[in-house]
Write a protein that holds these residues in place. Structure first.
Motif, PDB file in Angstrom:
ATOM      1  N   SER A 176       0.819  -5.516  -6.926  1.00  0.00           N
ATOM      2  CA  SER A 176       0.916  -6.901  -6.469  1.00  0.00           C
ATOM      3  C   SER A 176       1.117  -7.850  -7.643  1.00  0.00           C
ATOM      4  N   GLU A 177       0.373  -7.629  -8.720  1.00  0.00           N
ATOM      5  CA  GLU A 177       0.498  -8.467  -9.915  1.00  0.00           C
ATOM      6  C   GLU A 177       1.889  -8.337 -10.540  1.00  0.00           C
TER       7      GLU A 177
ATOM      8  N   LYS B 165       1.954  -9.523 -14.320  1.00  0.00           N
ATOM      9  CA  LYS B 165       1.741  -8.428 -15.267  1.00  0.00           C
ATOM     10  C   LYS B 165       3.082  -7.912 -15.763  1.00  0.00           C
TER      11      LYS B 165
ATOM     12  N   ARG C 169       1.681   5.934  -7.244  1.00  0.00           N
ATOM     13  CA  ARG C 169       0.405   6.212  -7.909  1.00  0.00           C
ATOM     14  C   ARG C 169       0.012   5.074  -8.851  1.00  0.00           C
ATOM     15  N   VAL C 170       0.153   3.876  -8.319  1.00  0.00           N
ATOM     16  CA  VAL C 170      -0.197   2.645  -9.027  1.00  0.00           C
ATOM     17  C   VAL C 170      -1.187   1.907  -8.133  1.00  0.00           C
ATOM     18  N   SER C 171      -2.175   1.271  -8.707  1.00  0.00           N
ATOM     19  CA  SER C 171      -3.138   0.557  -7.869  1.00  0.00           C
ATOM     20  C   SER C 171      -2.434  -0.568  -7.106  1.00  0.00           C
ATOM     21  N   LEU C 172      -2.924  -0.799  -5.924  1.00  0.00           N
ATOM     22  CA  LEU C 172      -2.368  -1.842  -5.057  1.00  0.00           C
ATOM     23  C   LEU C 172      -2.400  -3.195  -5.751  1.00  0.00           C
ATOM     24  N   GLY C 173      -3.528  -3.516  -6.374  1.00  0.00           N
ATOM     25  CA  GLY C 173      -3.660  -4.798  -7.057  1.00  0.00           C
ATOM     26  C   GLY C 173      -2.694  -4.946  -8.212  1.00  0.00           C
ATOM     27  N   TYR C 174      -2.494  -3.866  -8.966  1.00  0.00           N
ATOM     28  CA  TYR C 174      -1.591  -3.944 -10.110  1.00  0.00           C
ATOM     29  C   TYR C 174      -0.157  -4.117  -9.646  1.00  0.00           C
TER      30      TYR C 174
ATOM     31  N   SER D 163       2.459   1.529  -3.458  1.00  0.00           N
ATOM     32  CA  SER D 163       1.464   1.808  -4.507  1.00  0.00           C
ATOM     33  C   SER D 163       0.966   3.243  -4.405  1.00  0.00           C
ATOM     34  N   ASP D 164       0.759   3.750  -3.190  1.00  0.00           N
ATOM     35  CA  ASP D 164       0.336   5.144  -3.017  1.00  0.00           C
ATOM     36  C   ASP D 164       1.412   6.103  -3.518  1.00  0.00           C
TER      37      ASP D 164
ATOM     38  N   ARG E 142       0.830  -1.209   0.000  1.00  0.00           N
ATOM     39  CA  ARG E 142       0.000   0.000   0.000  1.00  0.00           C
ATOM     40  C   ARG E 142       0.861   1.254   0.000  1.00  0.00           C
TER      41      ARG E 142
END
Length: 110
Positions: free
Chosen positions: A39-40, A46, A32-37, A28-29, A25
């Motif tokens: 993680s992937e 990804k 500025r990338v989504s947490l899920g992305y 990602s914050d 988190r």
């Protein structure tokens, strides 16, 4: 099985984050990338674009060149391991297995 570059880059990024004691988190914050992305990407699911890698590296305060260099080194080690042939006659042998060869006993023939 072939190791994919995205998996190796994900491992390098995860190690950097964990060594810093940061959460997904937090990174990602900051990136500025989504947490899920994120993680992937770390799990090698990804393929991150160069812009995304740059943002993640910036959030981790790790040069992109270092991430790519470490990933390249790991890929080279894996390629060398796969390319190195096994010594003849050792395929599938468990080196911890002990084999006892009985002594030859000569028998007299009358």
């Amino acid at each position: 099985m072939t190791t994919l570059l995205r998996e190796v880059i994900g491992d390098v990024l995860r190690r950097a984050r964990v060594e810093q004691g940061r959460t997904l988190r937090e990174v990602s914050d900051s990136a500025r990338v989504s947490l899920g992305y994120l993680s992937e990407v770390e799990r090698g699911r990804k393929e991150a674009s160069s812009e995304l890698l740059s943002a993640i590296c910036g959030a981790l305060d790790v040069p992109l060149s270092r991430v790519l260099s470490e990933a390249g080194d790991e890929m080279a080690v894996e390629e060398a391991r796969v390319a190195a042939p096994e010594p003849i006659g050792t395929a599938g042998i468990d080196v911890t297995t002990k084999v006892v060869i009985p002594q030859v006993v000569s028998m007299a023939v009358a």
